[in-house]
Design a protein around this motif. Sequence first.
Motif, mmCIF file in Angstrom:
data_model
loop_
_atom_site.group_PDB
_atom_site.id
_atom_site.type_symbol
_atom_site.label_atom_id
_atom_site.label_comp_id
_atom_site.label_asym_id
_atom_site.label_seq_id
_atom_site.Cartn_x
_atom_site.Cartn_y
_atom_site.Cartn_z
ATOM 1 N N GLU A 199 0.986 -1.227 -0.015
ATOM 2 C CA GLU A 199 -0.143 -0.014 0.044
ATOM 3 C C GLU A 199 1.031 1.307 0.099
ATOM 4 O OE1 GLU A 199 -3.539 2.305 0.386
ATOM 5 O OE2 GLU A 199 -3.243 0.273 -0.097
ATOM 6 N N ALA A 200 1.840 1.386 0.988
ATOM 7 C CA ALA A 200 2.711 2.338 1.098
ATOM 8 C C ALA A 200 3.297 2.597 -0.504
ATOM 9 C CB ALA A 200 3.684 2.457 2.120
ATOM 10 N N ALA A 201 3.883 1.904 -1.046
ATOM 11 C CA ALA A 201 4.561 2.060 -2.212
ATOM 12 C C ALA A 201 3.684 2.302 -3.526
ATOM 13 C CB ALA A 201 5.225 0.761 -2.608
ATOM 14 N N PHE A 202 2.326 1.846 -3.689
ATOM 15 C CA PHE A 202 1.327 2.178 -4.310
ATOM 16 C C PHE A 202 0.884 3.903 -4.291
ATOM 17 C CE2 PHE A 202 -3.144 2.991 -5.262
ATOM 18 C CZ PHE A 202 -3.129 2.728 -6.418
ATOM 19 N N GLN A 203 0.738 4.332 -2.978
ATOM 20 C CA GLN A 203 0.464 5.628 -2.619
ATOM 21 C C GLN A 203 1.442 6.660 -3.039
ATOM 22 O OE1 GLN A 203 -2.634 6.101 -2.131
ATOM 23 N NE2 GLN A 203 -3.353 4.499 -1.426
ATOM 24 N N GLU A 204 2.771 6.303 -2.878
ATOM 25 C CA GLU A 204 3.761 6.995 -3.118
ATOM 26 C C GLU A 204 4.010 7.261 -4.807
ATOM 27 O OE1 GLU A 204 7.469 5.299 -1.603
ATOM 28 O OE2 GLU A 204 6.939 5.746 0.574
ATOM 29 N N THR A 205 3.504 5.944 -5.456
ATOM 30 C CA THR A 205 3.607 6.121 -7.082
ATOM 31 C C THR A 205 2.501 6.827 -7.443
ATOM 32 O OG1 THR A 205 4.577 3.868 -6.984
ATOM 33 C CG2 THR A 205 3.684 4.753 -8.997
ATOM 34 N N ALA A 206 1.440 6.795 -6.804
ATOM 35 C CA ALA A 206 0.257 7.465 -7.109
ATOM 36 C C ALA A 206 0.420 9.104 -6.843
ATOM 37 C CB ALA A 206 -1.299 7.237 -6.465
ATOM 38 N N ASP A 207 0.917 9.347 -5.672
ATOM 39 C CA ASP A 207 1.408 10.950 -5.406
ATOM 40 C C ASP A 207 2.082 11.346 -6.580
ATOM 41 O OD1 ASP A 207 0.200 10.378 -2.914
ATOM 42 O OD2 ASP A 207 2.051 10.282 -1.887
ATOM 43 N N ASP A 208 3.041 10.538 -7.180
ATOM 44 C CA ASP A 208 3.820 11.198 -8.215
ATOM 45 C C ASP A 208 3.036 11.584 -9.467
ATOM 46 O OD1 ASP A 208 6.176 11.307 -6.945
ATOM 47 O OD2 ASP A 208 6.941 9.323 -7.566
ATOM 48 N N ALA A 209 1.961 10.463 -9.691
ATOM 49 C CA ALA A 209 1.061 10.675 -10.790
ATOM 50 C C ALA A 209 0.182 11.869 -10.777
ATOM 51 C CB ALA A 209 0.390 9.321 -11.224
ATOM 52 N N VAL A 210 -0.002 12.010 -9.367
ATOM 53 C CA VAL A 210 -1.249 13.143 -9.065
ATOM 54 C C VAL A 210 -0.289 14.543 -9.336
ATOM 55 C CG1 VAL A 210 -2.351 14.468 -7.406
ATOM 56 C CG2 VAL A 210 -2.558 11.809 -7.491
ATOM 57 N N ARG A 211 0.733 14.496 -9.013
ATOM 58 C CA ARG A 211 1.644 15.808 -9.162
ATOM 59 C C ARG A 211 1.573 16.141 -10.725
ATOM 60 N NH1 ARG A 211 4.873 13.124 -5.120
ATOM 61 N NH2 ARG A 211 4.836 14.417 -3.231
ATOM 62 N N LEU A 212 2.037 15.089 -11.632
ATOM 63 C CA LEU A 212 1.763 15.210 -12.866
ATOM 64 C C LEU A 212 0.568 15.836 -13.289
ATOM 65 C CD1 LEU A 212 3.896 12.412 -14.168
ATOM 66 C CD2 LEU A 212 4.790 14.662 -14.003
ATOM 67 N N ALA A 213 -0.404 15.297 -13.043
ATOM 68 C CA ALA A 213 -1.827 15.494 -13.584
ATOM 69 C C ALA A 213 -2.329 17.090 -13.249
ATOM 70 C CB ALA A 213 -2.806 14.450 -12.938
ATOM 71 N N ILE A 214 -1.990 17.188 -12.009
ATOM 72 C CA ILE A 214 -2.385 18.695 -11.535
ATOM 73 C C ILE A 214 -1.248 19.688 -12.089
ATOM 74 C CG2 ILE A 214 -2.263 20.252 -9.430
ATOM 75 C CD1 ILE A 214 -3.500 18.147 -7.856
ATOM 76 N N ALA A 215 -0.361 19.374 -12.333
ATOM 77 C CA ALA A 215 0.675 20.458 -12.978
ATOM 78 C C ALA A 215 0.246 20.701 -14.514
ATOM 79 C CB ALA A 215 2.181 19.873 -13.050
ATOM 80 N N ALA A 216 -0.240 19.569 -15.106
ATOM 81 C CA ALA A 216 -0.732 19.763 -16.461
ATOM 82 C C ALA A 216 -1.947 20.654 -16.420
ATOM 83 C CB ALA A 216 -0.935 18.360 -17.087
ATOM 84 N N GLN A 217 -2.835 20.296 -15.579
ATOM 85 C CA GLN A 217 -4.174 21.269 -15.621
ATOM 86 C C GLN A 217 -3.895 22.759 -15.082
ATOM 87 O OE1 GLN A 217 -7.447 19.010 -13.022
ATOM 88 N NE2 GLN A 217 -6.002 17.633 -13.046
ATOM 89 N N GLU A 218 -2.786 22.728 -14.385
ATOM 90 C CA GLU A 218 -2.375 24.209 -14.057
ATOM 91 C C GLU A 218 -1.892 24.992 -15.159
ATOM 92 O OE1 GLU A 218 -1.600 24.317 -9.215
ATOM 93 O OE2 GLU A 218 0.142 23.580 -10.542
ATOM 94 N N LYS A 219 -1.159 24.421 -15.844
ATOM 95 C CA LYS A 219 -0.360 24.804 -17.131
ATOM 96 C C LYS A 219 -1.352 25.141 -18.291
ATOM 97 C CE LYS A 219 3.292 23.994 -20.516
ATOM 98 N NZ LYS A 219 4.351 23.065 -20.811
#
Length: 500
Positions: free
Chosen positions: A150-170
């Motif tokens: 679970e912890a490793a999955f959530q860390e991976t998902a955090d990185d994916a969320v950072r990319l998704a939000i950065a794209a929306q902000e851009k």
Amino acid sequence: MQAVSRHEHSPDVSFDGGDLDCGNGLLLLIRKHIDPLPRGGLLEIQSREISVDEDLPAWCRLTGNELLSWTCHGAQRSFLVCKGALAERQAPGQAPVDARVEGAPARQAERQRRPVAALPPLAVTGMGSWPRPRWMIDAMHAHVQGRLAEAAFQETADDAVRLAIAAQEKAGVDMVTDGEQRRDSYASFVASRLDNCQLIPLTDLLPLVDDPEAFAAELRALDIPAGDVRHPAVFGRLARSRPLVAHEVDFARSITDKPVKVALPGPYLLTRTMWMECISDRAYDNREALAADIVRVLREELAEALDAGATLVQLDEPVLSEVVFAGAKNKRSFMCGALSESLAPADELAFARDLLNAVLDGMPQERTALHVCRGNWTPDESVALSGDYAPLLPTLAQVRVGAYLLEMCTPRAGDVAMLGALPDHARIGIGVVNQKDPAIEAEAEVASRIERGIQLFGRDRLLLHPDCGFATFADNPICSAGIAQQKLAVIARAASRFKR
């Protein structure tokens, strides 16, 4: 494989399926017991049904699990199945990977008590989902299969969320979502978060439909791999011991100053999805009893998501379109994942309205929204449901919600003017780009749609978005992340013409 007198290996878990065959719930009980096991875990299935002799080996081959041995003493049979391959079985004393353990600490105590920003007029937002990177999808499958903690999955998902939000902000949006990066789909993900509910591969459910071959053919026509798509199955009374989406809000707010929206599957959608005879009726007498627990769970979640600081919580109810546009054909629509039968459209709409209002009762109306579309599982417009909102408007108008976010760009949705029948107090969100079309709309074309919306509803009431999400199903995104960003950007540029 020939029967043996006794199993060479001892099972980790055992259960008795009695006289059930694979088409009457045995596969779901197998899934209930095998999913919590680590890779290499051993499950014993006891059965007195002769058809299981042939059906179970076929299921093992289909799902990639290894049938190690089976015994037969009179009518009593025993099958020993390894989750995955026996070679994956861990040595004694080696700690197993447990996908059920919540590895990351709860963020509830760490919530930022920033004021919740109000949405400006003509606010631009995505609908919810965002295309996942390939490594995120791989991590999702590994997590579900018990190969990633679970912890490793959530860390991976955090990185994916950072990319998704950065794209929306851009792209220039006014309100972001986390892109639903942690979810296998917009709705079925709740089964991985609720107690007594599990995600079941569609391959396990095909025996439960009236015509499995026709249903499988429908999935193939829609480019949906049944082995990769999972469906919620209820094995006991539903309970919520951890958040469904509030943790998504927590993380999103920690990395952006923009208002955050989060989507929840609506109560009618979940009831239609989860009510399956021969499995859910073991826990509930009828679907109304199941719906009551779903309402309770969603009310708890809605309150926590608002407390976490979500500016807008969106309830997704695309199955409402299936009720009025596909009901006459008596054809199940994969769009909603609803395998259960339904009553007449008028009865179903009244049921859905009452469930939605029960969830929304007493909640801050201005921070709630309802999304309805006609299916978002394929870019092929000819396959999705078609019909304007006229049959739905009386029901929608009776839902005590603060905003309606509706598919309006596609010609399948009819003319936007009819939305004038919705309550005057509610904000109206209209789709102004079509996520199914890979071509990027011209700015002037989008501006023309916005101008029409302003003329009908006024600047202060209007919200702007794509018709639906960009990746409703993780394994089957409608478009690429690059196209998604460009489509949001063209909305933002067109909207800026009217914000000056």
